[in-house]
Scaffold this active site. Structure first.
Site, short mmCIF file in Angstrom:
data_model
loop_
_atom_site.label_atom_id
_atom_site.label_comp_id
_atom_site.label_asym_id
_atom_site.label_seq_id
_atom_site.Cartn_x
_atom_site.Cartn_y
_atom_site.Cartn_z
N GLU A 42 0.87 -1.17 0.00
CA GLU A 42 0.00 0.00 0.00
C GLU A 42 0.91 1.23 0.00
O GLU A 42 1.81 1.31 0.83
CB GLU A 42 -0.88 0.00 1.26
CG GLU A 42 -1.82 1.18 1.27
CD GLU A 42 -2.72 1.26 2.50
OE1 GLU A 42 -2.71 0.32 3.32
OE2 GLU A 42 -3.41 2.28 2.62
N ARG A 269 5.38 -12.61 9.64
CA ARG A 269 6.06 -11.37 9.29
C ARG A 269 7.37 -11.25 10.08
O ARG A 269 7.56 -11.91 11.09
CB ARG A 269 5.17 -10.17 9.52
CG ARG A 269 4.73 -9.94 10.97
CD ARG A 269 3.99 -8.62 11.10
NE ARG A 269 2.98 -8.43 10.07
CZ ARG A 269 2.87 -7.30 9.34
NH1 ARG A 269 3.67 -6.30 9.56
NH2 ARG A 269 1.94 -7.19 8.43
N LYS A 279 4.32 0.93 9.53
CA LYS A 279 4.47 2.16 8.75
C LYS A 279 3.86 3.35 9.48
O LYS A 279 4.36 4.46 9.38
CB LYS A 279 3.81 1.99 7.38
CG LYS A 279 4.72 1.30 6.39
CD LYS A 279 4.12 1.30 5.01
CE LYS A 279 3.12 0.17 4.87
NZ LYS A 279 2.58 0.03 3.52
#
Ligand code: ATP
Ligand code: MG
Length: 566
Positions: A42, A269, A279
Site C-alpha cells: 500500500e 512477518r 508504517k
C-alpha cells in the site's frame, strides 16, 4: 542429490513450505504449470526491512520456478496514499535487485471492474446498501462466540439497493451515510464473513483516478479479485490474512468468469529486535521530527538502510538466512548487522581514518620530506590490489590509542613505548605536550627508519599496530556514528507505554573533525569503505564538493558472531 537441487555455488537449496506447496501444484499440473506471484504494497509509507523479506520471498520464489512477479500498488485508501511513496517503493524494489518488467499494476486499475462486480452481487441478492451509522453496524457484529444481529437493511429489494448504490456513486450522500455490504452470514464463526463492508463513501482525491470516484472498495474486496484478474497463482501474504482467506474465496466464487483460484499461502512477518516496523509508527517518527526523514540511516526502511551503507546483497542474504516460518517470532537485529559485515568484509576498500585525532610529530623525520608507502586494499581479495599512502612529519592517530599512564592491559602507545604505525614505521613516544589546562595536545615520537613498511628490522616485537593519517594530506571530514534508535528490545510490546518512550537519546553522534587518508577524495555518495580497526563507513549524500560526510554503517565488532561462537 540431483543437480536441480543445487544452487550455482553448489550448496543445497533449502526448500521452505511455500516451495513444497508450489511443487505439489506443479506436479498436479495446476494453472497450466504457471507460477505467478505479486508484491502488493500500500503506498502509504516507505518500505521497510519487513517488506524486503516479502519482496525477496515473492520475487525469489517465482525466479526459482521460472515464474513471474507483479508489482501491484494496493491503492484503495486515497486519504493516506501519495505518489512520493509510489516512486520510493519502485526505487527500493529495483535497488534490491528485482524487476517486475512490464507488470506494474494498481488496485485502482480495477475500480471499474470492481464496481461492475458489486452491481452483479447486488443483482444476485448477495450485497446490500446499509444506511446505519458505523457504530451501530459494529455493535451488531456480535462476538466470535455470539452471532451478530442482522441489519434492518439486509433484506431490501434489489432495485432499492441498485438505486442507493448508484446514488452513493453519484455523490448524493455524505461520507458515512451509506455503505455497501456483502450479504454472507451474520452467524458465521469467522467474523470476517459477517456481512463485511465492501464499499464506502470517501470524498477524497485519488492519486491516479483523481475525482472520478467518491466511493472506494475496501482492501478486502479489492485484493483477491486483483490477484485473480492478474492471473496470480500463489498469493503469498503475512499470517494476519489467514482469517480473511474464506472471504477472498467467497468473492472469487461469486465471480461469473472464475475458472481458477489464486492459492493464498501465509507466512510469519519479520519482527526485529530494537526496531519498530509498522508504517504508521515510522510515519510518526518522520512527521514529528524524531528522525531526519524516511531515509534517516537509523530507520529500518530500505532507503534508510541504503543510506546507512547496507548493500542489496546483504539484505537478500539476510532474508535468505532468516527463512520463513508459520509462527511469529523476533529476529535479533545483530543478525542483520552480521549480514552487512559479512558482505563488506569481502568487498570494501580499506582506508585509514582517524575519528578522534591526536597530533603526533615525528621529531627525527625531515621537515619537508614526504613519501608514499604501500598499503593493501583488501586482505580478503588480492585482486583489489594496493595503493600508496602518504607519510610525513606530522600525523594524526586515534586519541584512544594513547594513554599517558596506561593500566596493565593497555598495549597501545604510551610514554617510552614503541608501536607500529601500519604500513609505515615503528615509532617510540618520547614526549607528551599539554596545554594550560593539562589536556594533551600532541605527542613527540621518533621513528626507526630501518622499519620502513612497518616491518621489524631485527626481529624485535611490538604489541600494537595503530592506524594513522598524514596531517598535511588528510581529508577533513564529518563522520556520523549511529546507535540503535530504541533502547528496548521490543519497543512496541509494552501495553501502556508509548513506543517513543524507548527512543535512544544517543542514537546519533556527529564528529566534525575526522581525518581520512587522501584515497577517499572524490569518492561518490554511497561508496563503501572499511576504516581500519574502526568499522565500515559509507559516503553520505550530504557530501558536497570538498565537504565529505561519512556514515558509520557498523562497527567491526560482530555481536552475532560472538554469540554464535560462545
Ligand atoms: P505495516 O504493518 O508495516 O504498515 P503493511 O502490512 O500494512 O505493513 P503493506 O504495504 O500492506 O504494509 O505490505 C505489503 C506486503 O508486505 C504485504 O504482503 C505484507 O504482508 C508484507 N509485509 C509487511 N510487513 C511485513 C513484515 N514485517 N514482514 C514480512 N512481510 C511484511
Ligand atoms: Mg497492509
Amino acid at each position: 542429490m540431483s543437480e536441480k537441487n543445487l544452487s550455482e555455488a553448489g550448496t543445497p537449496i533449502k526448500k521452505n513450505f511455500i516451495d513444497l506447496q508450489i511443487e505439489q501444484d506443479l506436479a498436479e499440473g495446476k494453472n497450466n504449470k504457471r507460477v505467478h506471484t505479486r508484491f502488493p504494497p500500500e503506498p502509504n509509507g516507505y518500505l521497510h526491512i519487513g517488506h524486503a523479506k516479502s519482496i525477496c520471498l515473492n520475487f525469489g520464489t517465482a525466479e526459482k520456478y521460472g515464474g513471474k512477479t507483479n508489482l501491484r500498488f494496493d491503492d484503495t485508501n486515497p486519504s493516506k496514499e501519495e505518489t512520493e511513496y509510489v516512486e520510493s517503493i519502485k526505487e527500493d524494489v529495483h535497488w534490491l535487485g528485482f524487476d517486475w518488467e512490464d507488470r506494474l499494476y494498481y488496485a485502482s486499475d480495477y475500480f471499474d471492474k470492481l464496481y461492475e462486480f458489486a452491481i452483479q452481487l447486488i443483482k444476485k441478492g448477495k450485497a446490500y446498501v446499509d444506511g446505519q451509522d458505523a457504530g451501530t453496524i459494529s455493535s451488531q457484529k456480535g462476538t466470535p462466540t455470539r452471532p451478530g444481529t442482522e441489519s434492518p437493511f439486509r433484506n431490501s429489494s434489489v432495485d432499492e439497493n441498485l438505486d442507493l448504490f448508484q446514488r452513493m456513486k453519484n455523490g448524493e450522500f455524505n461520507e458515512g451515510a451509506y455503505v455497501l455490504r456483502a450479504k454472507i452470514d451474520m452467524a458465521s464463526p469467522n467474523m470476517h464473513m459477517r456481512d463485511p463492508i465492501i464499499y464506502r463513501i470517501m470524498k477524497a482525491y485519488h492519486h491516479r483516478t483523481g475525482d472520478k470516484w467518491c466511493i472506494y472498495p475496501m482492501y478486502d474486496f479489492a485484493h483477491g479479485q486483483s490477484d485473480y484478474w492478474e492471473g496470480i497463482t500463489h498469493s503469498i501474504c503475512t499470517l494476519e490474512f489467514e482469517v480473511h482467506r474464506p472471504l477472498y474465496d467467497w468473492f472469487i466464487g461469486q465471480l461469473q468468469e472464475a475458472d481458477y483460484r489464486p492459492r493464498q499461502i501465509e507466512f510469519a512477518r519479520l519482527n526485529l529486535s530494537y526496531t519498530v516496523m509498522s508504517k504508521r509508527k515510522l510515519l510518526e517518527l518522520v512527521k514529528d521530527g524524531h528522525v531526519n526523514g524516511w531515509d534517516d540511516p537509523r530507520m529500518p526502511t530500505i532507503s534508510g538502510l541504503r543510506r546507512r551503507g547496507y548493500t542489496p546483497e546483504s539484505i537478500r542474504n539476510f532474508a535468505e538466512k532468516i527463512g520463513i516460518t508459520k509462527v511469529d517470532g523476533m529476529i535479533d537485529v545483530s543478525l542483520l548487522e552480521h549480514s552487512i559485515r559479512e558482505h563488506l568484509n569481502k568487498t570494501a576498500q580499506r582506508v585509514m581514518g582517524v575519528l578522534n585525532p591526536l597530533k603526533v610529530v615525528i621529531t627525527n623525520y625531515p621537515e619537508n620530506q614526504e613519501e608514499e608507502l604501500e598499503a593493501v586494499n583488501n586482505p580478503e581479495d588480492e585482486s583489489m590490489g594496493k595503493r600508496k599512502v602518504p607519510f610525513s612529519k606530522v600525523l594524526y592517530i586515534e586519541h584512544d590509542d594513547f594513554m599517558e599512564d596506561p593500566p596493565r592491559k593497555f598495549f597501545r602507545l604510551a610514554p617510552g613505548r614503541e608501536v607500529r604505525l601500519r604500513y609505515a614505521y615503528f615509532v617510540t613516544c618520547n614526549d607528551v605536550v599539554k596545554d594550560e589546562n593539562g589536556q594533551i595536545t600532541e605527542l613527540h615520537c621518533t621513528c626507526d627508519p630501518a622499519s620502513k613498511g612497518g616491518n621489524s628490522p631485527d626481529g624485535r616485537k611490538v604489541k600494537a599496530t595503530l592506524h594513522w593519517v598524514s596531517a598535511k594530506h588528510a581529508i577533513k571530514s564529518e563522520v556520523r556514528l549511529y546507535d540503535r534508535l530504541f533502547n528496548d528490545e521490543d519497543p512496541q510490546g509494552h501495553k501502556d507505554i508509548d513506543f517513543k518512550e524507548f527512543m535512544n537519546k544517543d542514537s546519533l553522534k556527529i564528529l566534525d573533525e575526522c581525518y581520512l587518508e587522501p584515497f577517499v577524495k572524490g569518492a561518490v555518495p554511497f561508496s563503501l569503505f572499511q576504516f581500519e580497526r574502526l568499522g565500515y563507513f559509507n559516503i553520505d549524500p550530504d557530501t558536497t564538493g570538498g565537504n565529505m560526510v561519512f556514515n558509520r554503517t557498523v562497527p567491526l565488532r560482530d555481536a552475532w558472531q560472538k554469540q554464535k561462537n560462545k
